[in-house]
Design a protein around this motif. Structure first.
Motif, PDB file in Angstrom:
ATOM      1  N   GLN A  93       0.813  -1.214   0.000  1.00  0.00           N
ATOM      2  CA  GLN A  93       0.000   0.000   0.000  1.00  0.00           C
ATOM      3  C   GLN A  93       0.845   1.263   0.000  1.00  0.00           C
ATOM      4  N   THR A  94       2.176   1.113   0.007  1.00  0.00           N
ATOM      5  CA  THR A  94       3.055   2.279   0.055  1.00  0.00           C
ATOM      6  C   THR A  94       3.640   2.563  -1.321  1.00  0.00           C
ATOM      7  N   ASN A  95       4.169   3.740  -1.460  1.00  0.00           N
ATOM      8  CA  ASN A  95       4.748   4.155  -2.740  1.00  0.00           C
ATOM      9  C   ASN A  95       6.231   3.803  -2.755  1.00  0.00           C
ATOM     10  N   ILE A  96       6.560   2.686  -3.413  1.00  0.00           N
ATOM     11  CA  ILE A  96       7.959   2.263  -3.482  1.00  0.00           C
ATOM     12  C   ILE A  96       8.513   2.349  -4.897  1.00  0.00           C
ATOM     13  N   GLY A  97       7.694   2.855  -5.828  1.00  0.00           N
ATOM     14  CA  GLY A  97       8.179   3.006  -7.196  1.00  0.00           C
ATOM     15  C   GLY A  97       8.687   1.699  -7.758  1.00  0.00           C
ATOM     16  N   PRO A  98       9.803   1.712  -8.500  1.00  0.00           N
ATOM     17  CA  PRO A  98      10.334   0.500  -9.112  1.00  0.00           C
ATOM     18  C   PRO A  98      11.319  -0.269  -8.231  1.00  0.00           C
ATOM     19  N   ALA A  99      11.288  -0.029  -6.929  1.00  0.00           N
ATOM     20  CA  ALA A  99      12.258  -0.680  -6.036  1.00  0.00           C
ATOM     21  C   ALA A  99      12.203  -2.191  -6.150  1.00  0.00           C
ATOM     22  N   LYS A 100      13.350  -2.828  -6.050  1.00  0.00           N
ATOM     23  CA  LYS A 100      13.431  -4.290  -5.996  1.00  0.00           C
ATOM     24  C   LYS A 100      13.072  -4.748  -4.585  1.00  0.00           C
ATOM     25  N   ILE A 101      12.581  -5.976  -4.480  1.00  0.00           N
ATOM     26  CA  ILE A 101      12.253  -6.556  -3.180  1.00  0.00           C
ATOM     27  C   ILE A 101      12.951  -7.901  -3.060  1.00  0.00           C
ATOM     28  N   ARG A 102      13.682  -8.072  -1.962  1.00  0.00           N
ATOM     29  CA  ARG A 102      14.349  -9.337  -1.703  1.00  0.00           C
ATOM     30  C   ARG A 102      13.947  -9.817  -0.309  1.00  0.00           C
ATOM     31  N   VAL A 103      13.579 -11.093  -0.234  1.00  0.00           N
ATOM     32  CA  VAL A 103      13.119 -11.689   1.010  1.00  0.00           C
ATOM     33  C   VAL A 103      14.007 -12.875   1.351  1.00  0.00           C
ATOM     34  N   LEU A 104      14.454 -12.944   2.589  1.00  0.00           N
ATOM     35  CA  LEU A 104      15.244 -14.089   3.052  1.00  0.00           C
ATOM     36  C   LEU A 104      14.436 -14.836   4.103  1.00  0.00           C
ATOM     37  N   LEU A 105      14.149 -16.116   3.812  1.00  0.00           N
ATOM     38  CA  LEU A 105      13.480 -16.974   4.774  1.00  0.00           C
ATOM     39  C   LEU A 105      14.557 -17.700   5.573  1.00  0.00           C
ATOM     40  N   ASN A 106      14.607 -17.386   6.848  1.00  0.00           N
ATOM     41  CA  ASN A 106      15.741 -17.738   7.709  1.00  0.00           C
ATOM     42  C   ASN A 106      15.494 -19.074   8.411  1.00  0.00           C
ATOM     43  N   GLY A 107      15.488 -20.163   7.630  1.00  0.00           N
ATOM     44  CA  GLY A 107      15.243 -21.476   8.215  1.00  0.00           C
ATOM     45  C   GLY A 107      13.817 -21.672   8.663  1.00  0.00           C
ATOM     46  N   CYS A 108      12.866 -21.083   7.962  1.00  0.00           N
ATOM     47  CA  CYS A 108      11.456 -21.147   8.362  1.00  0.00           C
ATOM     48  C   CYS A 108      10.901 -22.571   8.228  1.00  0.00           C
ATOM     49  N   THR A 109      10.113 -22.963   9.219  1.00  0.00           N
ATOM     50  CA  THR A 109       9.449 -24.275   9.176  1.00  0.00           C
ATOM     51  C   THR A 109       7.929 -24.125   9.186  1.00  0.00           C
ATOM     52  N   ASP A 110       7.432 -22.892   9.162  1.00  0.00           N
ATOM     53  CA  ASP A 110       5.982 -22.670   9.098  1.00  0.00           C
ATOM     54  C   ASP A 110       5.578 -22.457   7.648  1.00  0.00           C
TER      55      ASP A 110
END
Length: 553
Positions: free
Chosen positions: A305-322
């Motif tokens: 819902q925010t204005n981030i323009g063309p920014a890239k998004i990177r997500v790191l799942l840190n050993g998630c088990t859910d």
């Protein structure tokens, strides 16, 4: 991909013989005052007032520390500071017996003496005057609420019980409880009770009720406390001119209020906001998470819902088990115009290493800026535009972060910013990140230089970090690595800025604004990490003193 878990992520350690001979001194809030002389106390007080508007707790702590010092009577700063702290304490605690006792002994004011004499008729169990435990124990708050209500049922005009109950309502964010409508204080406390309810309404941002009381409050002798509250009421009502006039009156009473100076500047000359910067600069937004799928989903929904323009998004799942992986895959659809990718690790490497891993990605290194966002936040629509605008206006800025509040309503402040306040053998202290149980009513809405900001939503300039973001893995799994990163940048010459115009809602440790008690293991980790940070900072004590002197100028 280069792993960030190599030895080059540690901070070089070169002990300074003069500073490191001293034993580490663990201190809690304000305990550093017991280890320094009176000159040091006044220096800490000045820095405190540069960062925060003193609350009642701070006024009493500093008053008591100054007055018990054998040098206080002859020190040239004592009279001025004591006068100001007493004035604030009376305004903040019109029914606070300790504050009034202290004020009466210091000033000999007969009106305060008369108030105390009348208050003596309203006896109250000492446990109902002590609220130190209620902010980390909701059950204790409920018990004390019941006991205070019982007192009022037995003695309907018990103004001390009413004042204490109103304080509990403030902590809970209840601006106008039913009992308050029917409470009638004794005639001789009518004026003080109006002052008390004004503090309550204004502090909770209840503009309508506070403004109804303001004409009567303004007709009495008032301090900077009421003027600051009224200034923000008028600012929220759109009357900037009157807000400025009230803040100017406040500053005339106490010129040491740096937050007021900064607020005046922001009201008079609003900080520039340039949305075109989103297209002019490359930004990568990095999130990392461990088994907080539901919070992560809400964070993605807020970010979308925010204005981030063309920014890239990177997500790191840190050993998630859910089910975090499913949440991330669904989130791709929320960002159809953004380059969105995920890094999945088989184990939890901790927050510092997760930040470093993301920061080591080629696309991050090639970006102009990287934003680290926690997995349990809500963001305002213009957060990235605001941060980029600060970076553009102040090109020497290495890191910018915002004002952080709890998820409860009304918004209780969780974190503002911190500055170095004490450099002493065995002890280097920062200012408090905020005061306990203080609501956000706009009083810290400005931009300023500082030494560290909170890492749950901050923006870093890659050009100032040739080797990329370098968070120290010694603070794993998740403590103070962001603080240490900022402070190392400061020692190396970087600038950190606080942008209170961005309000980040942080749901960590949120339960109606309550703070969870730490276990012994958690406390041990806090002290251990503080020892590590102190050991590093003491190598650079001379540099830190220089930074503190520059800030004073």
């Amino acid at each position: 991909m280069k792993s960030p878990l190599s030895s080059d992520t540690t901070i070089e350690y070169k002990p300074d013989a003069n500073m490191m001979q001293a034993s580490y001194i663990p201190t809690d809030r304000f305990e550093e005052l017991d280890h320094i002389d009176l000159d040091g106390v006044f220096n800490v007080l000045e820095i405190y007032c540069d960062n925060l508007l003193p609350d009642l707790e701070a006024c009493l702590v500093f008053l008591l520390r100054i007055l018990r010092d054998k040098e206080a009577a002859s020190h040239p700063k004592t009279l001025e500071w004591i006068t100001g702290l007493v004035r604030k304490a009376i305004a903040l605690g019109p029914f606070h017996k300790q504050a009034l006792d202290l004020a009466q002994r210091l000033t000999g004011d007969m009106t305060i003496d008369a108030r105390l004499e009348r208050m003596a008729y309203f006896d109250l169990d000492p446990q109902l005057l002590d609220f130190r435990s209620v902010m980390n124990d909701p059950a204790m708050m409920r018990r004390k609420r019941i006991l205070l209500t019982d007192v009022l049922d037995r003695m309907s005009a018990h103004v001390i019980a009413a004042s204490q109950l109103l304080q509990l309502e403030y902590y809970a964010g209840n601006n106008h409880p039913e009992w308050l409508e029917n409470f009638n204080p004794p005639k001789f406390f009518q004026e003080e009770w109006k002052q008390r309810t004004f503090l309550h309404y204004a502090g909770l941002g209840d503009v309508e009720r506070a403004m109804k009381l303001w004409p009567e409050i303004a007709s009495q002798p008032i301090s900077e406390i009421q003027l600051n509250l009224a200034a923000e009421l008028h600012a929220k009502s759109g009357d900037t001119e009157q807000a400025l006039a009230l803040y100017e009156r406040s500053l005339a009473i106490d010129p040491r209020q740096k937050p007021v100076r900064l607020r005046i500047e922001e009201l008079r000359h609003p900080s520039p906001v340039n949305a075109s910067l989103l297209d002019k600069h490359s930004v990568t937004i990095c999130l990392y998470s461990w088994n907080k799928a539901d919070d992560l989903q809400k964070t993605f929904e807020s970010l979308a819902q925010t204005n981030i323009g063309p920014a890239k998004i990177r997500v790191l799942l840190n050993g998630c088990t859910d089910h975090s992986a499913e949440v991330v895959e669904r989130a791709r659809a929320l960002f159809p115009d953004n380059d969105f990718d995920v890094v999945t690790l088989p184990i939890n490497v901790g927050a510092p290493a997760a930040r470093n891993w993301l920061g080591a990605l080629p696309e991050v290194r090639q970006s102009d800026f990287v934003a680290y966002v926690d997995d349990d936040v809500e963001l305002p629509s213009d957060w990235l535009v605001r941060y980029l605008s600060v970076m553009n206006t102040h090109p020497d800025t290495s890191v910018v972060g915002g004002k952080v509040v709890f998820g409860s309503e009304p918004r209780m402040i969780q974190y503002l910013h911190r500055r170095f306040s004490v450099v002493y053998p065995g002890m280097i202290k920062l200012t408090d990140q905020c005061q306990i149980a203080q609501m956000d009513f706009g009083q810290y809405d400005y931009i300023c230089e500082t030494d560290t900001v909170m890492g749950c939503c901050h923006l870093l300039r890659i050009a100032h970090m040739p080797d990329g973001p370098n968070f120290d893995i010694r603070y794993s799994p998740s403590q103070i690595d962001d603080i240490a990163h900022d402070l190392k940048l400061r020692v190396d010459g970087g600038k950190i800025r606080y942008c209170g115009l961005v309000r980040c809602i942080h749901h960590q440790n949120t339960g109606g604004g309550f703070k969870r008690k730490m276990t012994s293991a958690q406390l041990g980790q806090v002290i251990g990490n503080d020892m590590k940070l102190t050991a590093y900072l003491q190598q650079h004590s001379d540099r830190i003193k220089t930074l503190m002197n520059e800030a004073e100028r």
